[in-house]
Design a protein around this motif. Structure first.
Motif, PDB file in Angstrom:
ATOM      1  N   GLU A   1       0.810  -1.213   0.000  1.00 59.56           N
ATOM      2  CA  GLU A   1       0.000   0.000   0.000  1.00 59.56           C
ATOM      3  C   GLU A   1       0.848   1.269   0.000  1.00 59.56           C
ATOM      4  O   GLU A   1       1.845   1.376   0.705  1.00 59.56           O
ATOM      5  N   SER A   2       0.416   2.198  -0.822  1.00 56.89           N
ATOM      6  CA  SER A   2       1.029   3.527  -0.839  1.00 56.89           C
ATOM      7  C   SER A   2      -0.092   4.549  -0.872  1.00 56.89           C
ATOM      8  O   SER A   2      -1.273   4.189  -0.882  1.00 56.89           O
ATOM      9  N   SER A   3       0.251   5.797  -0.902  1.00 53.94           N
ATOM     10  CA  SER A   3      -0.751   6.858  -0.905  1.00 53.94           C
ATOM     11  C   SER A   3      -1.625   6.758  -2.149  1.00 53.94           C
ATOM     12  O   SER A   3      -1.142   6.489  -3.250  1.00 53.94           O
ATOM     13  N   ALA A   4      -2.913   7.007  -1.954  1.00 54.82           N
ATOM     14  CA  ALA A   4      -3.845   7.016  -3.086  1.00 54.82           C
ATOM     15  C   ALA A   4      -3.766   8.341  -3.850  1.00 54.82           C
ATOM     16  O   ALA A   4      -4.228   8.432  -4.981  1.00 54.82           O
ATOM     17  N   ASP A   5      -3.161   9.348  -3.234  1.00 50.61           N
ATOM     18  CA  ASP A   5      -3.065  10.662  -3.867  1.00 50.61           C
ATOM     19  C   ASP A   5      -1.874  10.725  -4.823  1.00 50.61           C
ATOM     20  O   ASP A   5      -0.777  10.272  -4.479  1.00 50.61           O
ATOM     21  N   PRO A   6      -2.062  11.307  -5.994  1.00 50.15           N
ATOM     22  CA  PRO A   6      -0.929  11.504  -6.910  1.00 50.15           C
ATOM     23  C   PRO A   6       0.117  12.397  -6.229  1.00 50.15           C
ATOM     24  O   PRO A   6      -0.216  13.424  -5.650  1.00 50.15           O
ATOM     25  N   GLY A   7       1.358  11.971  -6.250  1.00 51.44           N
ATOM     26  CA  GLY A   7       2.430  12.732  -5.612  1.00 51.44           C
ATOM     27  C   GLY A   7       2.553  12.445  -4.122  1.00 51.44           C
ATOM     28  O   GLY A   7       3.345  13.066  -3.429  1.00 51.44           O
ATOM     29  N   GLY A   8       1.766  11.479  -3.624  1.00 54.45           N
ATOM     30  CA  GLY A   8       1.821  11.131  -2.210  1.00 54.45           C
ATOM     31  C   GLY A   8       2.979  10.198  -1.912  1.00 54.45           C
ATOM     32  O   GLY A   8       3.715   9.775  -2.798  1.00 54.45           O
ATOM     33  N   LEU A   9       3.130   9.873  -0.648  1.00 59.04           N
ATOM     34  CA  LEU A   9       4.242   9.031  -0.202  1.00 59.04           C
ATOM     35  C   LEU A   9       3.991   7.556  -0.503  1.00 59.04           C
ATOM     36  O   LEU A   9       2.862   7.087  -0.375  1.00 59.04           O
ATOM     37  N   PRO A  10       5.051   6.847  -0.844  1.00 54.88           N
ATOM     38  CA  PRO A  10       4.923   5.399  -0.985  1.00 54.88           C
ATOM     39  C   PRO A  10       4.993   4.741   0.404  1.00 54.88           C
ATOM     40  O   PRO A  10       5.207   5.419   1.408  1.00 54.88           O
ATOM     41  N   ALA A  11       4.811   3.464   0.445  1.00 53.27           N
ATOM     42  CA  ALA A  11       5.020   2.661   1.668  1.00 53.27           C
ATOM     43  C   ALA A  11       4.150   3.092   2.842  1.00 53.27           C
ATOM     44  O   ALA A  11       4.632   3.300   3.944  1.00 53.27           O
ATOM     45  N   ARG A  12       2.863   3.213   2.598  1.00 49.54           N
ATOM     46  CA  ARG A  12       1.926   3.556   3.676  1.00 49.54           C
ATOM     47  C   ARG A  12       1.936   2.487   4.767  1.00 49.54           C
ATOM     48  O   ARG A  12       1.614   2.747   5.911  1.00 49.54           O
TER      49      ARG A  12
END
Length: 174
Positions: free
Chosen positions: A126-137
């Motif tokens: 899982e990573s951020s669903a937002d474009p430009g968000g952080l990876p590795a949630r």
């Protein structure tokens, strides 16, 4: 008998002392990123999703990982209208009962439920669903479990500290 608890208490306290003092440095990092974000937003009318997410990730880490240190230092908010006036023995009894019936069960429930929550996040990467968000949630979700494991560790130290106080006060009255 009360001195039997001294070594385990010191070891458990040391774990959360180190963690709390290490995590405290994240507050400085958070302030730097917030200053950068505010400057970019208000002076240059620019912002980035990743910086916003990083701010709440850092705040979450500070809150979760320092909770056990806060308990160790007895700095949690408490309504101590009566507690402040109580004897050390009475305080120890209340702390012992609160730890056994509330703190430990709550920690176990959160650890159990958050572990599967984080595990699922790891499994799907899982990573951020937002474009430009952080990876590795999944890393921040794992911090929930870690924070409550640290709190559980500290609860055992508090349990032994309370028992030690109660045993000492009983031996002094004997």
């Amino acid at each position: 008998m009360a001195t039997f608890f001294n070594t385990p208490i010191k070891i458990l306290d040391a774990i959360n002392d180190w963690t709390g003092k290490t995590v405290a440095w994240l507050t400085t990092v958070l302030v730097v990123f917030m200053c950068y974000d505010v400057t970019m937003r208000y002076l240059f009318n620019q912002t980035a999703v990743w910086i916003s997410e990083l701010e709440w990730h850092l705040f979450s880490l500070i809150f979760l990982l320092a909770a056990a240190y806060t308990l160790k230092e007895d700095k949690h908010v408490r309504v101590d209208v009566f507690y402040a006036e109580w004897s050390p023995k009475r305080k120890a009894l209340l702390n012992l009962l609160g730890t056994i019936f509330f703190l430990i069960p709550f920690c176990l429930i959160v650890i159990s439920s958050s572990f599967s929550y984080a595990e699922k996040s790891w499994m799907i990467g899982e990573s951020s669903a937002d474009p430009g968000g952080l990876p590795a949630r999944y890393l921040i979700k794992s911090a929930i479990t870690l924070g409550f494991v640290l709190l559980l560790i500290q609860s055992f130290a508090e349990l032994m500290r309370s028992l030690s106080t109660l045993i000492s006060s009983r031996q002094n009255h004997a």
